[in-house]
Design a protein around this motif. Structure first.
Motif, short mmCIF file in Angstrom:
data_model
loop_
_atom_site.label_atom_id
_atom_site.label_comp_id
_atom_site.label_asym_id
_atom_site.label_seq_id
_atom_site.Cartn_x
_atom_site.Cartn_y
_atom_site.Cartn_z
N ARG A 17 23.12 -0.24 -26.67
CA ARG A 17 21.84 0.37 -26.34
C ARG A 17 22.09 1.55 -25.41
O ARG A 17 23.06 1.56 -24.65
CB ARG A 17 20.87 -0.63 -25.75
CG ARG A 17 21.19 -1.08 -24.37
CD ARG A 17 20.09 -1.98 -23.83
NE ARG A 17 20.72 -2.93 -22.93
CZ ARG A 17 20.45 -4.21 -22.87
NH1 ARG A 17 19.56 -4.73 -23.67
NH2 ARG A 17 21.07 -4.99 -22.02
N ALA A 33 9.51 8.19 -32.50
CA ALA A 33 10.11 6.86 -32.45
C ALA A 33 10.27 6.28 -33.84
O ALA A 33 11.31 5.69 -34.17
CB ALA A 33 9.29 5.93 -31.57
N ILE A 36 13.20 8.04 -35.57
CA ILE A 36 14.49 7.59 -35.04
C ILE A 36 14.81 6.20 -35.57
O ILE A 36 15.96 5.92 -35.94
CB ILE A 36 14.49 7.63 -33.50
CG1 ILE A 36 14.41 9.09 -33.03
CG2 ILE A 36 15.73 6.95 -32.93
CD1 ILE A 36 14.09 9.26 -31.56
N ARG A 37 13.81 5.32 -35.65
CA ARG A 37 14.02 3.97 -36.18
C ARG A 37 14.52 4.00 -37.62
O ARG A 37 15.20 3.07 -38.06
CB ARG A 37 12.71 3.17 -36.15
CG ARG A 37 12.49 2.44 -34.89
CD ARG A 37 11.25 1.54 -34.97
NE ARG A 37 10.60 1.59 -33.68
CZ ARG A 37 9.52 2.27 -33.38
NH1 ARG A 37 8.90 2.97 -34.30
NH2 ARG A 37 9.04 2.27 -32.16
N VAL A 42 20.15 2.24 -36.49
CA VAL A 42 19.18 2.04 -35.41
C VAL A 42 18.40 0.76 -35.70
O VAL A 42 17.84 0.59 -36.78
CB VAL A 42 18.22 3.24 -35.28
CG1 VAL A 42 17.16 2.97 -34.22
CG2 VAL A 42 18.99 4.50 -34.95
N THR A 44 16.23 -0.73 -32.98
CA THR A 44 14.96 -0.56 -32.27
C THR A 44 14.94 0.79 -31.55
O THR A 44 15.98 1.33 -31.19
CB THR A 44 14.70 -1.67 -31.22
OG1 THR A 44 15.72 -1.61 -30.24
CG2 THR A 44 14.65 -3.04 -31.86
N CYS A 45 13.75 1.28 -31.35
CA CYS A 45 13.55 2.52 -30.60
C CYS A 45 12.21 2.39 -29.89
O CYS A 45 11.17 2.26 -30.54
CB CYS A 45 13.55 3.72 -31.54
SG CYS A 45 13.24 5.28 -30.70
N PHE A 59 13.66 7.93 -25.01
CA PHE A 59 13.62 6.71 -25.82
C PHE A 59 14.79 5.80 -25.46
O PHE A 59 15.89 6.27 -25.17
CB PHE A 59 13.71 7.05 -27.31
CG PHE A 59 12.59 7.90 -27.81
CD1 PHE A 59 11.40 7.33 -28.21
CD2 PHE A 59 12.73 9.28 -27.89
CE1 PHE A 59 10.36 8.12 -28.67
CE2 PHE A 59 11.70 10.08 -28.34
CZ PHE A 59 10.51 9.49 -28.73
N VAL A 61 17.16 3.29 -27.23
CA VAL A 61 17.57 3.06 -28.62
C VAL A 61 18.64 1.98 -28.66
O VAL A 61 19.59 2.00 -27.87
CB VAL A 61 18.12 4.37 -29.24
CG1 VAL A 61 18.56 4.15 -30.66
CG2 VAL A 61 17.08 5.47 -29.18
#
Length: 106
Positions: A17, A33, A36-37, A42, A44-45, A59, A61
């Motif tokens: 993370r 978000a 990015i997810r 990835v 979680t974001c 964020f 991540v």
């Protein structure tokens, strides 16, 4: 081939993370978000902070990878910058990257 050989031969992924900062002129932090997810690796974001005036969003991540963490987060940056025109700039807080425990580790 035995099932145990298949299971033990599987690749191992390590969870990490870290914090990233994204600058976007015209996209909300919740949309960023979600984008990015959707990137590979990835898991979680979450939105950690935002500055609406300067359009800077922070964020937290979480990723899973077989690569070293610095290389994995750099790949995340390259993917985000190349795939999304909404992302104008992305910075990685290298000192925030930490290894997480795998399921079953204590």
């Amino acid at each position: 081939m035995k099932l145990v050989d298949v299971i033990l031969g599987e690749a191992t992924y390590t969870p990490f993370r870290g914090m990233i900062q994204v600058i976007s002129r015209d996209t909300s932090p919740s949309v960023l978000a979600d984008l990015i997810r959707a990137l590979p690796g990835v898991t979680t974001c979450t939105i950690a902070g935002s500055d609406e005036v300067s359009k800077r969003y922070t964020f937290k991540v979480k990723i899973i990878t077989q690569k070293p963490p610095s290389e994995a987060f750099e790949a995340l940056k390259q993917n985000a910058m190349s795939k999304y025109t909404e992302v104008n700039s992305l910075k990685i807080a290298s000192n925030s990257i930490e290894r997480m425990k795998r399921p079953g580790e204590y």
